[in-house]
Design a protein around this motif. Structure first.
Motif, PDB file in Angstrom:
ATOM      1  N   LEU A  35       0.899  -1.396   0.110  1.00  0.00           N
ATOM      2  CA  LEU A  35       0.039   0.116   0.017  1.00  0.00           C
ATOM      3  C   LEU A  35       0.865   1.224  -0.106  1.00  0.00           C
ATOM      4  O   LEU A  35       1.896   1.327   0.745  1.00  0.00           O
ATOM      5  CB  LEU A  35      -0.868   0.044   1.292  1.00  0.00           C
ATOM      6  N   ARG A  36       0.539   2.309  -0.605  1.00  0.00           N
ATOM      7  CA  ARG A  36       1.104   3.516  -0.648  1.00  0.00           C
ATOM      8  C   ARG A  36       0.027   4.701  -0.459  1.00  0.00           C
ATOM      9  O   ARG A  36      -1.098   4.406  -1.015  1.00  0.00           O
ATOM     10  CB  ARG A  36       1.856   3.720  -2.087  1.00  0.00           C
ATOM     11  N   SER A  37       0.643   5.662  -0.078  1.00  0.00           N
ATOM     12  CA  SER A  37      -0.503   6.925   0.140  1.00  0.00           C
ATOM     13  C   SER A  37       0.289   8.237  -0.357  1.00  0.00           C
ATOM     14  O   SER A  37       1.527   8.243  -0.661  1.00  0.00           O
ATOM     15  CB  SER A  37      -0.668   6.943   1.768  1.00  0.00           C
ATOM     16  N   HIS A  38      -0.637   8.953  -0.682  1.00  0.00           N
ATOM     17  CA  HIS A  38      -0.181  10.419  -1.240  1.00  0.00           C
ATOM     18  C   HIS A  38       0.285  10.985  -0.135  1.00  0.00           C
ATOM     19  O   HIS A  38      -0.031  10.905   0.940  1.00  0.00           O
ATOM     20  CB  HIS A  38      -1.290  11.154  -2.014  1.00  0.00           C
ATOM     21  N   GLY A  39       1.444  11.847  -0.371  1.00  0.00           N
ATOM     22  CA  GLY A  39       1.943  12.561   0.685  1.00  0.00           C
ATOM     23  C   GLY A  39       3.118  11.996   1.597  1.00  0.00           C
ATOM     24  O   GLY A  39       3.746  11.050   0.782  1.00  0.00           O
ATOM     25  N   ARG A  40       3.225  12.274   2.451  1.00  0.00           N
ATOM     26  CA  ARG A  40       4.598  11.755   3.432  1.00  0.00           C
ATOM     27  C   ARG A  40       4.206  10.504   4.237  1.00  0.00           C
ATOM     28  O   ARG A  40       5.193   9.995   5.028  1.00  0.00           O
ATOM     29  CB  ARG A  40       4.994  13.001   4.293  1.00  0.00           C
ATOM     30  N   ARG A  41       3.233   9.680   3.939  1.00  0.00           N
ATOM     31  CA  ARG A  41       2.804   8.441   4.803  1.00  0.00           C
ATOM     32  C   ARG A  41       3.802   7.467   4.391  1.00  0.00           C
ATOM     33  O   ARG A  41       4.199   7.393   3.055  1.00  0.00           O
ATOM     34  CB  ARG A  41       1.355   8.229   4.721  1.00  0.00           C
ATOM     35  N   PRO A  42       4.262   6.567   5.057  1.00  0.00           N
ATOM     36  CA  PRO A  42       5.097   5.219   4.782  1.00  0.00           C
ATOM     37  C   PRO A  42       4.438   4.438   3.862  1.00  0.00           C
ATOM     38  O   PRO A  42       3.283   4.117   4.036  1.00  0.00           O
ATOM     39  CB  PRO A  42       5.741   4.905   5.933  1.00  0.00           C
ATOM     40  N   GLN A  43       5.214   3.670   2.934  1.00  0.00           N
ATOM     41  CA  GLN A  43       4.625   2.347   2.382  1.00  0.00           C
ATOM     42  C   GLN A  43       4.525   1.309   3.255  1.00  0.00           C
ATOM     43  O   GLN A  43       5.352   1.148   4.272  1.00  0.00           O
ATOM     44  CB  GLN A  43       5.539   2.256   1.357  1.00  0.00           C
ATOM     45  N   LEU A  44       3.376   0.646   3.106  1.00  0.00           N
ATOM     46  CA  LEU A  44       3.259  -0.637   4.040  1.00  0.00           C
ATOM     47  C   LEU A  44       3.087  -1.735   3.335  1.00  0.00           C
ATOM     48  O   LEU A  44       2.482  -1.981   2.213  1.00  0.00           O
ATOM     49  CB  LEU A  44       1.735  -0.279   4.694  1.00  0.00           C
ATOM     50  N   ARG A  45       3.622  -2.862   4.007  1.00  0.00           N
ATOM     51  CA  ARG A  45       3.413  -4.268   3.255  1.00  0.00           C
ATOM     52  C   ARG A  45       2.674  -5.048   4.301  1.00  0.00           C
ATOM     53  O   ARG A  45       2.950  -5.231   5.617  1.00  0.00           O
ATOM     54  CB  ARG A  45       4.928  -4.763   3.324  1.00  0.00           C
ATOM     55  N   LEU A  46       1.453  -5.653   3.800  1.00  0.00           N
ATOM     56  CA  LEU A  46       0.500  -6.107   4.721  1.00  0.00           C
ATOM     57  C   LEU A  46       0.568  -7.597   4.391  1.00  0.00           C
ATOM     58  O   LEU A  46       0.382  -7.928   3.098  1.00  0.00           O
ATOM     59  CB  LEU A  46      -0.867  -5.699   4.738  1.00  0.00           C
ATOM     60  N   SER A  47       0.561  -8.535   5.286  1.00  0.00           N
ATOM     61  CA  SER A  47       0.573 -10.055   4.847  1.00  0.00           C
ATOM     62  C   SER A  47      -0.565 -10.842   5.772  1.00  0.00           C
ATOM     63  O   SER A  47      -0.153 -11.989   6.309  1.00  0.00           O
ATOM     64  CB  SER A  47       1.746 -10.701   5.347  1.00  0.00           C
ATOM     65  N   TRP A  48      -1.893 -10.434   5.910  1.00  0.00           N
ATOM     66  CA  TRP A  48      -2.682 -10.998   6.382  1.00  0.00           C
ATOM     67  C   TRP A  48      -4.038 -11.250   5.443  1.00  0.00           C
ATOM     68  O   TRP A  48      -4.235 -10.545   4.476  1.00  0.00           O
ATOM     69  CB  TRP A  48      -3.210 -10.624   7.727  1.00  0.00           C
ATOM     70  N   HIS A  49      -4.823 -12.222   5.817  1.00  0.00           N
ATOM     71  CA  HIS A  49      -6.078 -12.533   5.108  1.00  0.00           C
ATOM     72  C   HIS A  49      -7.172 -11.650   5.541  1.00  0.00           C
ATOM     73  O   HIS A  49      -7.262 -11.278   6.777  1.00  0.00           O
ATOM     74  CB  HIS A  49      -6.258 -14.135   5.032  1.00  0.00           C
TER      75      HIS A  49
END
Length: 90
Positions: free
Chosen positions: A47-61
């Motif tokens: 996941l990515r967000s506009h602006g200064r929020r960090p990129q996220l990697r999620l690994s759950w169902h």
């Protein structure tokens, strides 16, 4: 006296509700966070967000139950929200 401090820490973590993986992703996708899924393979999402929020990697169902501690860690520690901001989004 130290026992009271430990209990207070537990109470704070319990303020964050447990939720399904799909519910937490929905929180991340809507405003004001406005994350978007840029890649997905099975239950792994980037996941990515506009602006200064960090990129996220999620690994759950989507149907996985995520405890309040996980919810707090993601929204407060990873995304960078205050506890109050995070709770207001839930």
């Amino acid at each position: 006296m130290s026992e009271g401090s430990a209990d207070e820490g537990k109470r704070k973590a319990q303020r964050f509700p447990s939720m399904k993986g799909s519910e937490l992703v929905a929180v991340l996708l809507r405003k004001p966070l406005s994350y978007r899924i840029v890649r997905q393979e099975g239950s792994h999402r980037l996941l990515r967000s506009h602006g200064r929020r960090p990129q996220l990697r999620l690994s759950w169902h989507d149907q996985d139950d995520l405890g309040g501690v996980v919810v707090k860690k993601l929204l407060v520690d990873k995304v960078g929200l205050t506890e109050q901001e995070a709770l207001s989004l839930l």
